[in-house]
Enzyme design. Structure first.
Site, mmCIF file in Angstrom:
data_model
loop_
_atom_site.group_PDB
_atom_site.id
_atom_site.type_symbol
_atom_site.label_atom_id
_atom_site.label_comp_id
_atom_site.label_asym_id
_atom_site.label_seq_id
_atom_site.Cartn_x
_atom_site.Cartn_y
_atom_site.Cartn_z
ATOM 1 N N CYS A 59 14.250 -4.966 -3.725
ATOM 2 C CA CYS A 59 15.187 -4.219 -4.572
ATOM 3 C C CYS A 59 14.467 -3.082 -5.274
ATOM 4 C CB CYS A 59 15.816 -5.149 -5.587
ATOM 5 S SG CYS A 59 16.978 -6.207 -4.775
ATOM 6 N N GLU A 60 14.031 -2.139 -4.498
ATOM 7 C CA GLU A 60 13.357 -0.982 -5.052
ATOM 8 C C GLU A 60 13.503 0.159 -4.063
ATOM 9 O OE1 GLU A 60 10.048 -2.489 -7.616
ATOM 10 O OE2 GLU A 60 9.425 -0.417 -7.266
ATOM 11 N N TYR A 88 -0.119 3.494 -3.075
ATOM 12 C CA TYR A 88 -1.012 4.650 -2.840
ATOM 13 C C TYR A 88 -0.377 5.728 -1.972
ATOM 14 C CZ TYR A 88 -4.258 0.690 -3.526
ATOM 15 O OH TYR A 88 -4.892 -0.432 -3.971
ATOM 16 N N ARG A 120 0.806 -1.224 0.000
ATOM 17 C CA ARG A 120 0.000 0.000 0.000
ATOM 18 C C ARG A 120 0.845 1.284 0.000
ATOM 19 N NH1 ARG A 120 -3.278 1.495 3.213
ATOM 20 N NH2 ARG A 120 -4.914 2.148 1.760
HETATM 21 N N1 LLP Z 1 -17.716 -3.442 -2.304
HETATM 22 C C1 LLP Z 1 -17.123 -3.274 -3.491
HETATM 23 C C2 LLP Z 1 -17.877 -3.494 -4.705
HETATM 24 C C3 LLP Z 1 -15.779 -2.865 -3.558
HETATM 25 O O1 LLP Z 1 -15.206 -2.679 -4.734
HETATM 26 C C4 LLP Z 1 -15.055 -2.662 -2.349
HETATM 27 C C5 LLP Z 1 -13.656 -2.259 -2.373
HETATM 28 C C6 LLP Z 1 -15.722 -2.881 -1.132
HETATM 29 C C7 LLP Z 1 -17.059 -3.260 -1.141
HETATM 30 C C8 LLP Z 1 -15.046 -2.717 0.204
HETATM 31 O O2 LLP Z 1 -14.649 -1.415 0.447
HETATM 32 P P1 LLP Z 1 -14.016 -1.037 1.868
HETATM 33 O O3 LLP Z 1 -15.096 -1.166 2.917
HETATM 34 O O4 LLP Z 1 -12.890 -1.980 2.132
HETATM 35 O O5 LLP Z 1 -13.558 0.340 1.705
HETATM 36 N N2 LLP Z 1 -6.710 -1.898 -2.378
HETATM 37 C C9 LLP Z 1 -7.226 -0.609 -1.937
HETATM 38 C C10 LLP Z 1 -8.696 -0.690 -1.666
HETATM 39 C C11 LLP Z 1 -9.481 -1.112 -2.880
HETATM 40 C C12 LLP Z 1 -10.945 -1.231 -2.571
HETATM 41 C C13 LLP Z 1 -11.643 -1.909 -3.668
HETATM 42 N N3 LLP Z 1 -13.025 -2.130 -3.462
HETATM 43 C C14 LLP Z 1 -6.454 -0.171 -0.703
HETATM 44 O O6 LLP Z 1 -5.568 -0.877 -0.263
HETATM 45 O O7 LLP Z 1 -6.707 0.923 -0.171
#
Ligand code: LLP
Length: 454
Positions: free
Chosen positions: A375-376, A348, A344
């Site tokens: 290695c970055e 991000y 992350r």
């Molecule tokens: N429902 C759908 C259709 C989604 O696409 C997502 C997250 C969630 C629920 C859950 O969202 P949450 O409650 O976790 O915010 N990899 C990124 C986050 C990507 C989220 C993708 N979709 C990160 O590490 O911040």
């Protein structure tokens, strides 16, 4: 920086997303950090590092708070679904199912994990903007609700589903709502790869009505992740109620309204997300109001929290190894993991909090940068962060890593994935064993002709 304040007893014990550390964190009499009754440095010695640690109390509390808040603030039926992309494992699936949650899956792997973890097919919804025939077939056979995201889904389901056993469907559309989060994790604005464009929704609803293999029972929209504002979800309720009305006019019996996930969490002291109850209350009232204004019966309310359920239940323990002082610029402390177990920060620019597990309260601080071992140059977990003076061999806990760490982990540089343990009431259980370098060779095939013969 994480100072003693993180352990004050007046933390929000009902809403783990509002605390940096797991809610069972305590400092014991020898001033060492314990979670779930287990001393973290002992866990590190027993299970090795890096190590993902999950606090069962935080996880169960987050689930209970979602369920209790829905029961308190939403007068109709409800079913919260765990967005398993945040962290998919047999143990977590079993735990959330035991708390009364359903689940959102986006691949056959997540579906399989959920089903084997004991989540019932009828409590699972299957998402994805490019589902394969085999994935759809697997979901259909297991009575999972399929979220139609595009025409490709419809074409494949025409082959798979039949009048005798219609596919249970939910329709996903892009609600056209902007929210302030990282642009990679925003999904509700119009330029998104997910869901039908709002202008196409009417014709798709009409089309679905003509198919005897299709049983449309729900509507879905998701606006993004790590959101601190509540207004976008209030707006979303209005947009969804409009679509619910339209679907009913076209003749669909819609029972489920799924407003997605997105509630943010506290990674650093400055973060101030709403509590789970505040979020549920706002969403519930907005849906009740929007349906009332349109004379609609209350649907079953669904939401899909991922991060706010699991992120602050988890932490990662690393061991500090090499130290490099760049005079006048920066002190690098390298740990035994990094972007492969937590991608992350490099993806991000996400911020985290950390402390030394055996010196959590020491305020004699030095500015350091915690670097990963890959290695970055960009493989940095925490930049210019304050820690008590420490040395090689010390253990460091990085908080808030329960979501989107293991699930986004990789084997970059052929580094094996860490183990995961779950702790509670002084007990520890292994829920994912550590990968070994040999595990990484299991999928490799070496053609005979490449073998050097001497
Ligand atoms: N429902 C759908 C259709 C989604 O696409 C997502 C997250 C969630 C629920 C859950 O969202 P949450 O409650 O976790 O915010 N990899 C990124 C986050 C990507 C989220 C993708 N979709 C990160 O590490 O911040």
């Amino acid at each position: 920086m994480l100072g003693p304040k993180a352990y004050e007893p007046n933390r929000d014990i009902y809403s783990p997303n509002r605390n940096i550390a797991p809610i069972s964190s305590e400092i014991n009499e020898s001033e060492k950090l314990i979670v779930g009754g287990c001393q973290l440095s002992e866990l590190a010695k027993t299970y090795g590092t890096p190590l993902y640690v999950f606090d069962e109390l935080s996880l169960r509390t987050a689930c209970k708070t979602y369920i209790d808040s829905l029961n308190k603030h939403y007068p109709g039926d409800s079913l919260p679904l765990y967005a398993s992309k945040a962290n998919s494992s047999l143990a977590i699936c079993a735990l959330i199912a035991s708390e009364g949650f359903g689940l959102d899956a986006v691949s056959e792997g997540e579906l399989l994990t959920a089903l084997k973890g004991g989540v019932k097919g009828e409590n699972i919804v299957f998402h994805g903007n490019n589902k394969s025939h085999d994935e759809l077939n697997f979901a259909y056979k297991n009575n999972v609700t399929i979220v139609i995201d595009n025409h490709h889904d419809i074409e494949l389901l025409k082959i798979i589903a039949s009048e005798k056993k219609p596919a249970k469907l939910m329709l996903r559309f892009t609600p056209g709502i902007e929210c302030h989060t990282h642009e990679y994790i925003r999904t509700g604005h119009l330029d998104s790869k997910f869901g039908f464009d709002p202008d196409d929704v009417k014709s798709v609803l009409e089309e679905l009505k003509t198919y005897d293999w299709a049983k449309l029972t729900g509507l879905h929209a998701h606006i993004g992740s790590q959101i601190f504002e509540v207004q976008p979800h209030i707006d979303l309720a209005g947009v969804m109620a409009d679509t619910l009305k339209l679907a009913k006019e076209i003749g669909h019996s819609i029972v489920d309204l799924n407003l997605g996930g997105g509630l943010g969490i506290k990674y650093v002291q400055e973060d101030n997300p709403p509590s789970i109850e505040e979020w549920v209350e706002v969403v519930s009232k907005a849906v009740v109001k929007a349906c009332g204004e349109r004379n609609l019966d209350l649907p079953r309310l669904m939401c899909e929290p991922g991060r706010s359920l699991v992120a602050n239940s988890g932490l990662t323990i690393y061991q500090i190894g090499a130290k490099k002082v760049v005079p006048g610029i920066r002190t690098y402390l390298s740990v035994d993991g990094g972007m492969s177990d937590n991608p992350r920060p490099i993806t991000y620019q996400s911020l985290y909090s950390a402390c030394l597990v055996d010196k959590p309260l020491n305020l004699n601080l030095e500015k350091v940068t915690i670097a990963g071992k890959h290695c970055e140059s960009g493989d940095v977990l925490l930049k210019d962060f304050y820690l008590p003076s420490c040395e090689s061999g010390d253990f460091l806990a990085v908080f808030g890593t329960g979501a989107y760490n293991y699930s986004m982990s990789s084997n970059y540089n052929r580094i094996p994935r860490p183990a995961t343990v779950i702790v509670g009431e002084g007990c520890v259980e292994l829920t994912q064993r550590r990968e070994l370098p040999e595990d990484l060779l299991q999928l490799d095939v070496l053609p005979d002709r490449f073998i050097t013969k001497n």
